[in-house]
Design a protein around this motif. Structure first.
Motif, PDB file in Angstrom:
ATOM      1  N   LYS A 101       0.821  -1.205   0.000  1.00 38.89           N
ATOM      2  CA  LYS A 101       0.000   0.000   0.000  1.00 38.89           C
ATOM      3  C   LYS A 101       0.856   1.257   0.000  1.00 38.89           C
ATOM      4  N   GLU A 102       1.987   1.222   0.700  1.00 44.17           N
ATOM      5  CA  GLU A 102       2.895   2.369   0.720  1.00 44.17           C
ATOM      6  C   GLU A 102       3.381   2.723  -0.673  1.00 44.17           C
ATOM      7  N   LYS A 103       3.443   1.724  -1.570  1.00 39.34           N
ATOM      8  CA  LYS A 103       3.893   1.941  -2.949  1.00 39.34           C
ATOM      9  C   LYS A 103       2.716   2.137  -3.907  1.00 39.34           C
ATOM     10  N   GLY A 104       1.489   2.231  -3.363  1.00 38.80           N
ATOM     11  CA  GLY A 104       0.319   2.433  -4.204  1.00 38.80           C
ATOM     12  C   GLY A 104      -0.132   1.196  -4.934  1.00 38.80           C
ATOM     13  N   ILE A 105       0.238   0.001  -4.443  1.00 39.68           N
ATOM     14  CA  ILE A 105      -0.103  -1.257  -5.100  1.00 39.68           C
ATOM     15  C   ILE A 105      -1.315  -1.867  -4.398  1.00 39.68           C
ATOM     16  N   GLU A 106      -2.319  -2.218  -5.170  1.00 40.58           N
ATOM     17  CA  GLU A 106      -3.566  -2.738  -4.607  1.00 40.58           C
ATOM     18  C   GLU A 106      -3.583  -4.263  -4.619  1.00 40.58           C
ATOM     19  N   VAL A 107      -4.157  -4.828  -3.575  1.00 39.36           N
ATOM     20  CA  VAL A 107      -4.428  -6.269  -3.544  1.00 39.36           C
ATOM     21  C   VAL A 107      -5.951  -6.442  -3.512  1.00 39.36           C
ATOM     22  N   TYR A 108      -6.455  -7.297  -4.381  1.00 43.11           N
ATOM     23  CA  TYR A 108      -7.892  -7.579  -4.395  1.00 43.11           C
ATOM     24  C   TYR A 108      -8.122  -9.018  -3.957  1.00 43.11           C
ATOM     25  N   PHE A 109      -8.792  -9.174  -2.808  1.00 39.67           N
ATOM     26  CA  PHE A 109      -9.155 -10.501  -2.309  1.00 39.67           C
ATOM     27  C   PHE A 109     -10.538 -10.833  -2.865  1.00 39.67           C
ATOM     28  N   GLU A 110     -10.564 -11.735  -3.838  1.00 39.74           N
ATOM     29  CA  GLU A 110     -11.782 -11.955  -4.608  1.00 39.74           C
ATOM     30  C   GLU A 110     -12.918 -12.522  -3.768  1.00 39.74           C
TER      31      GLU A 110
END
Length: 511
Positions: A101-110
């Motif tokens: 998140k600090e790098k602006g990267i999203e994780v989507y838990f489907e």
């Protein structure tokens, strides 16, 4: 036009059984087709780990490569089946999500339908944090859990060799070292005078006072850590950091991965709690208003131009002659602002302050008589405390409802439209409650700070039996919040307790 997103997926199964491998191949095929079908996405790859237990991320080469690529800027979004498929435990998941998140990267838990970068992603982190305590018990060594149990019991430990003002007492609790406590009190007093950490560090170094580590040179971050450490007011926030892995002994700052405990009145205080809170407010104000940029002189960042609102700054006149002097004028005049406010000599500022302060002293008996009543009327926080307690209780209930909802959606087939409706509703309640909690916290701090300022002013007034005839730097620092200068050299002194004294030029020029 919005940039296209680089999207990857992560798939993992826990065993090498034929059934699981079929599931694994299906996941890879599904995510490949799904990502490639999205017109605004660029497919990166599906990272995989097959036949590997979730209990050790070190053996999960696919996972580790994916995180490395994401942090290197090769991935914008990661899609995975569920929270349980992503990392080995709650602490690992939370740590990784924060890092991404600090790098602006999203994780989507489907499966849970959770995006870590939207407003509800913060709620996910909060919920995961609340789940981490019991899980951390099972994955930690006994000694680590024993330490956390001591934290839960409120037992305070300090790095005494590098901690200014305290030493370990005979009963293994912190006790005050008087000569070191005086240094800590000096640091807080200078901060109250709005001296920056850099200024204070230089002063302490020049005075030959050893740092907490026994070194000759003080550093600004050492001063700032002393000014913001709650242990100086007799409280203790426990488990600010934690050991990530008992094998590597790696330590990181606790951002909610494991529980923290706040213990009030855990040991003797060096700084009065109310004064400590005042300093935290002053530090915040100095950062926001840039008051630390210039703090070398008593009048720095305290004189305001009544025309443009800018600060007055010092200028040297006749620098190479016997008539050398320092005057103060609006800094904005040098930036093209045509302010009508005049310059002031230091003698004029000092003379005006003496008159303004003595005008307060003339009404001293009346001011002191209403002292306690004024404090009670202006600074009572009981209404805020009651609302805060009620809101915290409501938020805890909402968090538990969300946890239960997520659990049900993970364990059984739910109508996703209904799940989404309930989930969004709970999140809205949570966010609204947290927003109001932040507002209450700010209002509460403002009232506590106002109470501290009033008491400091009242103490100075009560101690001063006679009118002041000479300028006293410490009195100036203690009493004056700021001075506003207007055309014709009229001034308004705003004291720290909020009182204002208006002086026309005719009043103070006669001195």
């Amino acid at each position: 036009m919005e940039a296209r997103k680089k999207v990857a997926a992560y798939a993992r199964v826990s065993t090498n059984s034929e059934e699981q491998l079929t599931s694994y191949e299906a996941q890879v095929d599904y995510y490949t087709r799904y990502i490639q079908a999205q017109g605004e996405w660029d497919f990166v790859k599906v990272y995989t780990d097959e036949g590997i237990s979730a209990t050790n991320t070190k053996k999960r080469d696919g996972f580790n490569n994916m995180i490395a690529d994401a942090l290197a800027g090769k991935i914008d979004i990661i899609i995975t089946k569920s929270i349980s498929r992503f990392a080995r435990n709650t602490v690992d998941t939370l740590t990784t999500v924060r890092k991404l998140k600090e790098k602006g990267i999203e994780v989507y838990f489907e499966k849970e339908n959770i995006h870590t970068l939207d407003g509800k992603g913060e709620l996910l982190i909060t919920i995961m944090s609340s789940l981490a305590q019991e899980e951390s018990r099972s994955i930690s060594e006994n000694v680590t859990w024993g330490q956390r149990k001591r934290f839960a019991d409120g037992k305070v430990n300090m790095p005494y060799k590098h901690f200014l003002g305290f030493e370990k007492g005979t009963d293994n609790t912190p006790q005050i070292v008087p000569e070191q406590a005086e240094v800590a009190q000096l640091i807080y007093r200078l901060a109250f005078y709005r001296k920056s950490p850099s200024y204070i560090a230089t002063l302490l170094t020049d005075e030959g006072i050893p740092s907490p580590a026994g070194k000759k040179r003080w550093r600004p971050n050492t001063v700032e850590s002393i000014l913001t450490n709650e242990k100086y007011k007799g409280d203790a926030l426990l488990q600010k950091s934690f050991t990530v892995d008992f094998l590597t002994k790696k330590i990181k700052a606790n951002e909610g991965e494991v529980p923290q405990y706040y213990v009030e009145n855990s040991h003797p205080a060096i700084i009065e709690p109310e004064f400590f809170d005042l300093i935290q407010y002053e530090i915040k104000q100095c950062r926001e208003r840039g008051l630390w940029k210039s703090c070398a002189y008593p009048f720095s960042s305290r004189i305001i131009c009544g025309h443009c609102g800018g600060f007055y700054g010092p200028k040297v006149w006749h620098s190479n002659s016997e008539y050398r002097s320092r005057i103060w004028q609006c800094n904005e005049k040098h930036r093209g602002q045509h302010c009508t406010t005049p310059h002031l000599t230091e003698a004029e500022i000092e003379a005006a302050f003496l008159i303004a302060f003595n005008m307060l002293l003339e009404n001293r008996d009346e001011i002191l008589e209403a002292y306690e009543e004024v404090i009670e009327a202006l600074t009572d926080v009981s209404d805020l405390d009651a609302e805060q307690e009620q809101l915290q209780s409501e938020i805890e209930i909402v968090v538990e409802m969300i946890r239960k909802l997520i659990g049900e959606n993970t364990q059984m087939a739910m109508e996703q439209a209904e799940y989404e409706r309930k989930y969004n509703g709970y999140c809205a309640r949570y966010e609204e409650g947290n927003k109001r909690l932040a507002e209450i916290s700010e209002l509460r701090m403002e009232r506590i700070v106002k109470r501290a300022k009033i008491r400091i002013c009242m103490d100075r007034i009560s101690q001063q039996e006679n009118l002041v005839t000479e300028f006293d730097e410490e009195l100036w620092y203690s009493m004056v919040d700021y001075v506003t200068v207007y055309e014709g050299k009229s001034m308004v002194f705003t004291f720290r307790d909020g009182r204002e004294v208006k002086l026309s030029a005719d009043v103070w020029r006669v001195v």
